[in-house]
Design a protein around this motif. Sequence first.
Motif, PDB file in Angstrom:
ATOM      1  N   LEU A   1      -3.331  -7.373  -4.293  1.00  0.00           N
ATOM      2  CA  LEU A   1      -2.395  -6.514  -5.324  1.00  0.00           C
ATOM      3  C   LEU A   1      -3.700  -5.858  -6.964  1.00  0.00           C
ATOM      4  O   LEU A   1      -3.082  -4.834  -7.355  1.00  0.00           O
ATOM      5  CB  LEU A   1      -1.163  -7.199  -6.688  1.00  0.00           C
ATOM      6  N   ASP A   2      -5.195  -6.402  -6.450  1.00  0.00           N
ATOM      7  CA  ASP A   2      -6.173  -6.012  -7.078  1.00  0.00           C
ATOM      8  C   ASP A   2      -5.973  -4.049  -6.700  1.00  0.00           C
ATOM      9  O   ASP A   2      -7.476  -3.724  -6.936  1.00  0.00           O
ATOM     10  CB  ASP A   2      -7.329  -6.749  -7.031  1.00  0.00           C
ATOM     11  N   ARG A   3      -6.101  -3.854  -5.224  1.00  0.00           N
ATOM     12  CA  ARG A   3      -6.167  -2.627  -4.503  1.00  0.00           C
ATOM     13  C   ARG A   3      -5.072  -1.918  -4.339  1.00  0.00           C
ATOM     14  O   ARG A   3      -5.498  -0.765  -4.100  1.00  0.00           O
ATOM     15  CB  ARG A   3      -6.794  -3.378  -2.846  1.00  0.00           C
ATOM     16  N   VAL A   4      -4.070  -1.781  -4.866  1.00  0.00           N
ATOM     17  CA  VAL A   4      -2.941  -0.767  -4.963  1.00  0.00           C
ATOM     18  C   VAL A   4      -2.699  -0.630  -6.336  1.00  0.00           C
ATOM     19  O   VAL A   4      -2.490  -1.003  -7.011  1.00  0.00           O
ATOM     20  CB  VAL A   4      -1.442  -1.565  -3.592  1.00  0.00           C
TER      21      VAL A   4
ATOM     22  N   GLY B   1       1.150  -1.257   0.117  1.00  0.00           N
ATOM     23  CA  GLY B   1       0.354  -0.141  -0.098  1.00  0.00           C
ATOM     24  C   GLY B   1       0.651   1.503   0.145  1.00  0.00           C
ATOM     25  O   GLY B   1       0.573   2.381  -0.321  1.00  0.00           O
ATOM     26  N   ASN B   2       2.058   1.131   0.870  1.00  0.00           N
ATOM     27  CA  ASN B   2       2.992   2.267   0.797  1.00  0.00           C
ATOM     28  C   ASN B   2       3.529   2.448  -0.450  1.00  0.00           C
ATOM     29  O   ASN B   2       4.449   3.682  -0.623  1.00  0.00           O
ATOM     30  CB  ASN B   2       3.684   2.205   1.724  1.00  0.00           C
ATOM     31  N   TYR B   3       4.057   1.449  -0.798  1.00  0.00           N
ATOM     32  CA  TYR B   3       4.701   1.656  -2.469  1.00  0.00           C
ATOM     33  C   TYR B   3       4.493   2.863  -2.731  1.00  0.00           C
ATOM     34  O   TYR B   3       5.568   3.632  -3.451  1.00  0.00           O
ATOM     35  CB  TYR B   3       4.739   0.371  -3.565  1.00  0.00           C
ATOM     36  N   ARG B   4       3.204   3.712  -3.637  1.00  0.00           N
ATOM     37  CA  ARG B   4       3.244   4.368  -4.427  1.00  0.00           C
ATOM     38  C   ARG B   4       3.549   6.051  -3.870  1.00  0.00           C
ATOM     39  O   ARG B   4       3.359   7.116  -4.695  1.00  0.00           O
ATOM     40  CB  ARG B   4       1.211   4.763  -4.722  1.00  0.00           C
ATOM     41  N   HIS B   5       3.607   6.133  -2.778  1.00  0.00           N
ATOM     42  CA  HIS B   5       3.945   6.982  -1.914  1.00  0.00           C
ATOM     43  C   HIS B   5       5.618   7.462  -1.716  1.00  0.00           C
ATOM     44  O   HIS B   5       6.256   8.082  -1.440  1.00  0.00           O
ATOM     45  CB  HIS B   5       3.685   6.639  -0.494  1.00  0.00           C
ATOM     46  N   PHE B   6       6.455   6.363  -2.299  1.00  0.00           N
ATOM     47  CA  PHE B   6       7.628   6.865  -2.398  1.00  0.00           C
ATOM     48  C   PHE B   6       8.450   6.815  -3.555  1.00  0.00           C
ATOM     49  O   PHE B   6       7.691   6.720  -4.932  1.00  0.00           O
ATOM     50  CB  PHE B   6       8.616   5.678  -2.225  1.00  0.00           C
ATOM     51  N   ASP B   7       9.371   7.574  -4.142  1.00  0.00           N
ATOM     52  CA  ASP B   7       9.918   8.333  -5.491  1.00  0.00           C
ATOM     53  C   ASP B   7      10.327   7.601  -6.039  1.00  0.00           C
ATOM     54  O   ASP B   7      11.600   7.771  -6.554  1.00  0.00           O
ATOM     55  CB  ASP B   7      10.257   9.540  -5.468  1.00  0.00           C
ATOM     56  N   LEU B   8      10.264   5.717  -6.314  1.00  0.00           N
ATOM     57  CA  LEU B   8      11.156   5.021  -6.665  1.00  0.00           C
ATOM     58  C   LEU B   8       9.991   4.274  -8.587  1.00  0.00           C
ATOM     59  O   LEU B   8       9.933   3.040  -8.451  1.00  0.00           O
ATOM     60  CB  LEU B   8      10.929   3.776  -5.404  1.00  0.00           C
ATOM     61  N   GLN B   9       9.370   5.181  -8.847  1.00  0.00           N
ATOM     62  CA  GLN B   9       9.001   4.302 -10.256  1.00  0.00           C
ATOM     63  C   GLN B   9       9.972   4.072 -10.359  1.00  0.00           C
ATOM     64  O   GLN B   9      11.079   4.940 -11.435  1.00  0.00           O
ATOM     65  CB  GLN B   9       8.753   5.994 -10.637  1.00  0.00           C
ATOM     66  N   GLY B  10       9.450   2.989 -11.462  1.00  0.00           N
ATOM     67  CA  GLY B  10      10.365   2.759 -12.941  1.00  0.00           C
ATOM     68  C   GLY B  10      11.373   0.937 -12.050  1.00  0.00           C
ATOM     69  O   GLY B  10      12.046   0.413 -12.542  1.00  0.00           O
TER      70      GLY B  10
END
Length: 216
Positions: free
Chosen positions: A58-61, A28-37
């Motif tokens: 995975l279906d919810r984040v 859930g927190n993955y998208r809050h970090f600037d680690l795209q890619g």
Amino acid sequence: MPPRPYLASLPAGERAFAERLAAALHLGNYRHFDLQGLDCIIGVGSSQGFAEDIAKLLDRVELPVDRMTSTFRNLAAFDFETIPDIVRTLRGHGLRIALGGIAGEPPPLDLIRTVAPDLVRIDGLWFRRVAESEGASRLLPRLVEGFQADGAQVLIEGIETRRQLSAALDAGADLYQGFLLSAPQLAGTATDAAEIEFSEMFAGEAKVIPLFGGRR
């Protein structure tokens, strides 16, 4: 406190809940970090239904499944006969699979042949013992090449010294991990995603040219 002693202090039922909650928080927190890619590797706990839980999360984040790799965090806790079924569940949801050895042991070749993982993890404790032995370290390239020939990338873990890094580079691994490259940080610490130039890590190191060939 560090996660391993915390989890070890819990009763089995509570540990299973804590493992599932930790997985949910990480995803859930993955998208809050600037680690795209960057790829995300998350461990599969040994509690029943854990693989299904990850698939549901995975279906919810907001996490691209093609950047997601699932690994068996504590291989010794699993019945090896159940692992192929768990792998099929995870792959059915689009996840890549990583497989490594039990702490201090070499990669389990028979299980790797059965599962055909996308990523083979070489345990740090075992690797450090091999890297410190000049004779044993010469076998690493052949081991790595064998996994790569079967279509897997190879991650060498537990790199703590420049000598160990040199052995990992000589082995031709695809990925590298260890305190020498990036030490663990407290939750909430800003993550430095800058690339590391390996050549700079060896700058100023005395070069020894052996009389009879080979590299030291």
